[in-house]
Design a protein around this motif. Structure first.
Motif, mmCIF file in Angstrom:
data_model
loop_
_atom_site.group_PDB
_atom_site.id
_atom_site.type_symbol
_atom_site.label_atom_id
_atom_site.label_comp_id
_atom_site.label_asym_id
_atom_site.label_seq_id
_atom_site.Cartn_x
_atom_site.Cartn_y
_atom_site.Cartn_z
ATOM 1 N N GLY A 87 8.591 -42.459 -38.563
ATOM 2 C CA GLY A 87 8.945 -42.562 -37.154
ATOM 3 C C GLY A 87 10.276 -43.268 -36.962
ATOM 4 N N GLY A 88 11.038 -42.858 -35.964
ATOM 5 C CA GLY A 88 12.327 -43.491 -35.686
ATOM 6 C C GLY A 88 13.328 -43.205 -36.774
ATOM 7 N N ASP A 89 13.993 -44.259 -37.252
ATOM 8 C CA ASP A 89 14.939 -44.145 -38.360
ATOM 9 C C ASP A 89 14.343 -44.837 -39.582
ATOM 10 O OD1 ASP A 89 18.032 -43.686 -39.138
ATOM 11 O OD2 ASP A 89 17.312 -45.563 -39.995
ATOM 12 N N PRO A 90 14.397 -44.211 -40.752
ATOM 13 C CA PRO A 90 13.758 -44.811 -41.929
ATOM 14 C C PRO A 90 14.291 -46.192 -42.291
ATOM 15 C CG PRO A 90 14.407 -42.534 -42.369
ATOM 16 C CD PRO A 90 15.022 -42.918 -41.062
ATOM 17 N N MET A 91 15.568 -46.442 -41.984
ATOM 18 C CA MET A 91 16.222 -47.655 -42.464
ATOM 19 C C MET A 91 16.134 -48.831 -41.493
ATOM 20 S SD MET A 91 17.046 -46.323 -45.269
ATOM 21 C CE MET A 91 18.366 -47.079 -46.224
ATOM 22 N N LEU A 92 15.359 -48.682 -40.425
ATOM 23 C CA LEU A 92 15.215 -49.762 -39.455
ATOM 24 C C LEU A 92 13.735 -50.052 -39.235
ATOM 25 C CD1 LEU A 92 16.894 -51.627 -37.587
ATOM 26 C CD2 LEU A 92 16.536 -49.957 -35.768
ATOM 27 N N PHE A 93 13.272 -51.200 -39.761
ATOM 28 C CA PHE A 93 11.881 -51.624 -39.644
ATOM 29 C C PHE A 93 10.905 -50.539 -40.111
ATOM 30 C CE2 PHE A 93 14.010 -53.986 -36.036
ATOM 31 C CZ PHE A 93 14.129 -55.169 -36.748
ATOM 32 N N GLY A 94 11.307 -49.795 -41.122
ATOM 33 C CA GLY A 94 10.468 -48.706 -41.605
ATOM 34 C C GLY A 94 10.005 -48.872 -43.042
ATOM 35 N N ARG A 95 10.249 -50.038 -43.647
ATOM 36 C CA ARG A 95 9.860 -50.316 -45.027
ATOM 37 C C ARG A 95 10.454 -49.307 -46.003
ATOM 38 N NH1 ARG A 95 4.636 -53.723 -45.713
ATOM 39 N NH2 ARG A 95 4.393 -54.618 -43.646
ATOM 40 N N ALA A 96 11.563 -48.709 -45.628
ATOM 41 C CA ALA A 96 12.183 -47.725 -46.505
ATOM 42 C C ALA A 96 12.624 -48.338 -47.824
ATOM 43 C CB ALA A 96 13.376 -47.072 -45.797
ATOM 44 N N GLN A 97 13.106 -49.578 -47.784
ATOM 45 C CA GLN A 97 13.647 -50.178 -48.997
ATOM 46 C C GLN A 97 12.592 -50.293 -50.087
ATOM 47 O OE1 GLN A 97 17.067 -50.802 -48.670
ATOM 48 N NE2 GLN A 97 16.857 -50.620 -50.878
ATOM 49 N N GLU A 98 11.353 -50.583 -49.696
ATOM 50 C CA GLU A 98 10.285 -50.694 -50.682
ATOM 51 C C GLU A 98 10.011 -49.355 -51.346
ATOM 52 O OE1 GLU A 98 6.851 -52.883 -49.100
ATOM 53 O OE2 GLU A 98 8.173 -53.575 -47.499
ATOM 54 N N GLU A 111 16.856 -38.812 -51.143
ATOM 55 C CA GLU A 111 17.903 -38.729 -50.116
ATOM 56 C C GLU A 111 17.318 -39.238 -48.813
ATOM 57 O OE1 GLU A 111 20.241 -35.236 -47.627
ATOM 58 O OE2 GLU A 111 19.839 -34.890 -49.762
ATOM 59 N N VAL A 112 18.115 -39.966 -48.052
ATOM 60 C CA VAL A 112 17.677 -40.477 -46.750
ATOM 61 C C VAL A 112 18.354 -39.670 -45.651
ATOM 62 C CG1 VAL A 112 17.576 -42.471 -45.214
ATOM 63 C CG2 VAL A 112 17.350 -42.794 -47.688
ATOM 64 N N VAL A 113 17.556 -39.180 -44.719
ATOM 65 C CA VAL A 113 18.068 -38.437 -43.568
ATOM 66 C C VAL A 113 17.787 -39.277 -42.315
ATOM 67 C CG1 VAL A 113 17.936 -36.311 -42.216
ATOM 68 C CG2 VAL A 113 17.611 -36.239 -44.704
ATOM 69 N N PRO A 114 18.817 -39.797 -41.665
ATOM 70 C CA PRO A 114 18.592 -40.711 -40.538
ATOM 71 C C PRO A 114 17.949 -40.031 -39.344
ATOM 72 C CG PRO A 114 20.914 -40.135 -40.710
ATOM 73 C CD PRO A 114 20.248 -39.571 -41.925
ATOM 74 N N GLY A 115 17.388 -40.870 -38.461
ATOM 75 C CA GLY A 115 16.772 -40.373 -37.240
ATOM 76 C C GLY A 115 17.134 -41.258 -36.062
ATOM 77 N N ILE A 116 16.765 -40.842 -34.870
ATOM 78 C CA ILE A 116 17.031 -41.611 -33.652
ATOM 79 C C ILE A 116 16.011 -42.734 -33.564
ATOM 80 C CG2 ILE A 116 17.093 -41.544 -31.127
ATOM 81 C CD1 ILE A 116 17.905 -38.600 -31.351
#
Length: 249
Positions: A87-98, A111-116
């Motif tokens: 949900g939202g953008d993976p790199m903002l409060f999305g635990r993507a780094q883990e 690959e990371v594909v950003p979102g709104i």
């Protein structure tokens, strides 16, 4: 050979707010691991894929992050193209780094594909810019929420210093947030705006002041909500009824 994993931002809610790249990758994915906030309509883009729910919702039964990490590795070992839909953008409060760290350690291409992110959708929904010439020249994205076993963070000071502040996952802690900001010296009449279900048909907005914020905890908002703070919301507040209880019950 391991497959490739794509971390894709699903956006704030509405299925047609995903990026074109994200939609095309969904349409060709072999497996999709998707968050609880992803709308069912978005999964219609990938009828060919194996769908794996890995939802995480505050105060609700959720899939533990370590299991999500393992499921990603297992999926990459089994399928050629794996989508992790967040949900939202993976790199903002999305635990993507883990998740990225697990993939990198296993030697799996990603690959990371950003979102709104929700803050941008909420601003569009309200028709109020996060920035405004002469009034708001900076924006802060923060969260007051601390996960189990995590050390606390000093989110109050940066919020106090920001022209516009956006608090993610803060409405459930409305009373605590208000008390912390008031104790730090934020004036009770500071304008706030809560947006529930940004970008979705059932979206609602709640203009209020910092002094009124503790009441928000009793509104039992059903959908995801975001809290926006700053003078840019003064005009929105002026148009609202003066009594929060009369407005929102």
């Amino acid at each position: 050979m391991a497959g490739k994993v794509y971390l894709i931002g699903a956006g704030p809610g509405a299925a047609d707010l995903i990026t074109v790249r994200g939609m095309r990758l969904l349409q060709s994915a072999d497996a999709v691991l998707y968050d609880a906030l992803v709308q069912p309509e978005m999964l219609d883009y990938c009828p060919q894929a194996v769908l794996i729910p890995v939802g995480k919702r505050c105060a609700q039964a959720s899939t533990a992050q370590r299991f999500i990490n393992k499921m990603l590795l297992d999926a990459a070992a089994k399928y050629g193209k794996v989508v992790r839909l967040k949900g939202g953008d993976p790199m903002l409060f999305g635990r993507a780094q883990e998740e990225l760290a697990e993939l990198a350690a296993a030697g799996i291409e990603y690959e990371v594909v950003p979102g709104i992110t929700a803050a941008l959708a909420a601003s569009a929904e309200a028709g109020v810019s996060l920035t405004s010439r002469g009034l708001a020249r900076n924006v802060l994205f923060a969260t007051a929420r601390v996960g189990e076993g995590e050390a606390g963070s000093d989110w109050v000071k940066p919020v106090m210093a920001a022209d516009t502040a956006v608090l993610y996952m803060g409405v459930r802690q409305a009373a605590e947030v208000a008390a912390a900001l008031l104790a730090a010296g934020m004036v009770p009449s500071t304008p706030l705006l809560i947006i529930e279900n940004a970008s979705l048909p059932g979206s609602r907005e709640f203009p209020l002041t910092l002094a009124e914020l503790p009441q928000a905890a009793s509104w039992n908002l059903a959908g995801p909500a975001i809290l926006l703070i700053g003078e840019v919301y003064r005009a929105k507040l002026a148009l609202a009824e003066p009594d929060v209880r009369a407005r929102f019950g």
